[in-house]
Design a protein around this motif. Structure first.
Motif, PDB file in Angstrom:
ATOM      1  N   ALA A 113       0.830  -1.206   0.000  1.00  0.00           N
ATOM      2  CA  ALA A 113       0.000   0.000   0.000  1.00  0.00           C
ATOM      3  C   ALA A 113       0.866   1.258   0.000  1.00  0.00           C
ATOM      4  O   ALA A 113       2.058   1.220   0.350  1.00  0.00           O
ATOM      5  N   ASP A 114       0.278   2.350  -0.398  1.00  0.00           N
ATOM      6  CA  ASP A 114       0.954   3.647  -0.346  1.00  0.00           C
ATOM      7  C   ASP A 114       1.404   3.950   1.088  1.00  0.00           C
ATOM      8  O   ASP A 114       0.743   3.560   2.062  1.00  0.00           O
ATOM      9  N   ASN A 115       2.519   4.654   1.205  1.00  0.00           N
ATOM     10  CA  ASN A 115       2.961   5.215   2.491  1.00  0.00           C
ATOM     11  C   ASN A 115       3.112   4.147   3.577  1.00  0.00           C
ATOM     12  O   ASN A 115       2.669   4.318   4.709  1.00  0.00           O
ATOM     13  N   THR A 116       3.787   3.036   3.218  1.00  0.00           N
ATOM     14  CA  THR A 116       3.913   1.905   4.141  1.00  0.00           C
ATOM     15  C   THR A 116       5.240   1.876   4.889  1.00  0.00           C
ATOM     16  O   THR A 116       5.288   1.532   6.068  1.00  0.00           O
ATOM     17  N   PHE A 117       6.343   2.238   4.211  1.00  0.00           N
ATOM     18  CA  PHE A 117       7.678   1.977   4.758  1.00  0.00           C
ATOM     19  C   PHE A 117       8.423   3.254   5.153  1.00  0.00           C
ATOM     20  O   PHE A 117       8.305   4.292   4.510  1.00  0.00           O
TER      21      PHE A 117
END
Length: 238
Positions: A113-117
């Motif tokens: 998903a977006d903006n995970t790490f």
């Protein structure tokens, strides 16, 4: 063309996986370990965070990340070669690391998903993907705002004579070593071609910028034969 490159690279790494680590140390004169330690220092990883190792291969950088984030953090390792992942999985089991997940997947279409790490690494993998910018944009997407990408790759030295020797080594000596020690001449010819065609530090920095990263810091290694690009996904404006 992209599909042809993808199939070629998959074949290469499915073939050379058994002695990949040994050959890496041999052809880089063990410098790849020194370079990765410098890349880890640049990442300045905080415990408890989430990291992704794209094109994780046999898992050495994945393991370093897992040790850095600690038991309260988590690391994902992704590669499209099942055979390379089998080596990584064995190493992780030996290390008894419970904070790592390995995934068979495509760097061009990251299954996250977006903006995970908080952190993403990619070591000697970007040059082997069909489209560099697509992968950089995918990494940008899955990073949290303020997160960082650290890319360790071969580069193009600019020192006279040294440059010529470097490319002669990659063109003739490295494939010969591949044939002698791994029975894989054609596969190491391909690795020479992927290195020769990969962007130099300046061109790669521009691709990072096009993907949205800023700022971008470059660390040249061993006279320019390799480089670290350490880049940030800009934080959200308050």
């Amino acid at each position: 063309m992209n599909e042809q490159k993808s199939e070629k690279v998959h074949h290469v790494f499915q073939s050379i996986y058994k002695k990949y680590d040994f050959m890496n140390s041999l052809i880089s004169f063990n410098q790849h370990k020194v370079w990765r330690k410098k890349a880890m220092r640049a990442m300045a990883i905080a415990p408890g965070k989430k990291a992704l190792d794209v094109c994780c291969g046999t898992g050495d950088w994945t393991i370093s990340l897992a040790q850095a984030v600690g038991p309260k953090g988590h690391v994902e390792g992704l590669d499209f070669s099942e055979n390379m992942l089998s080596v990584a999985r064995h190493k992780i089991e030996e290390q008894q690391l419970s904070n790592v997940t390995l995934t068979h997947g495509d760097a061009m279409r990251l299954p996250y998903a977006d903006n995970t790490f908080d952190y993403v690494s990619i070591g000697f993998g970007l040059r082997n993907v069909p489209d560099y910018l697509t992968v950089l944009k995918e990494i940008f997407r899955v990073l949290k705002p303020g997160g960082t990408l650290t890319c360790l790759e071969t580069s193009h030295p600019k020192i006279p004579v040294y440059t010529q020797l470097y490319f002669l080594y990659f063109r003739y000596v490295m494939p010969a070593l591949g044939k002698i020690f791994n029975g894989s001449y054609d596969e190491y010819v391909w690795l020479h071609e992927s290195t020769r065609n990969f962007p130099d530090k300046k061109a790669l920095t521009e691709l990072f910028s096009q993907a949205g990263f800023s700022p971008i810091h470059v660390i040249s290694l061993t006279g320019g034969v390799a480089a670290i690009h350490h880049a940030t996904k800009p934080p959200l404006l308050k």
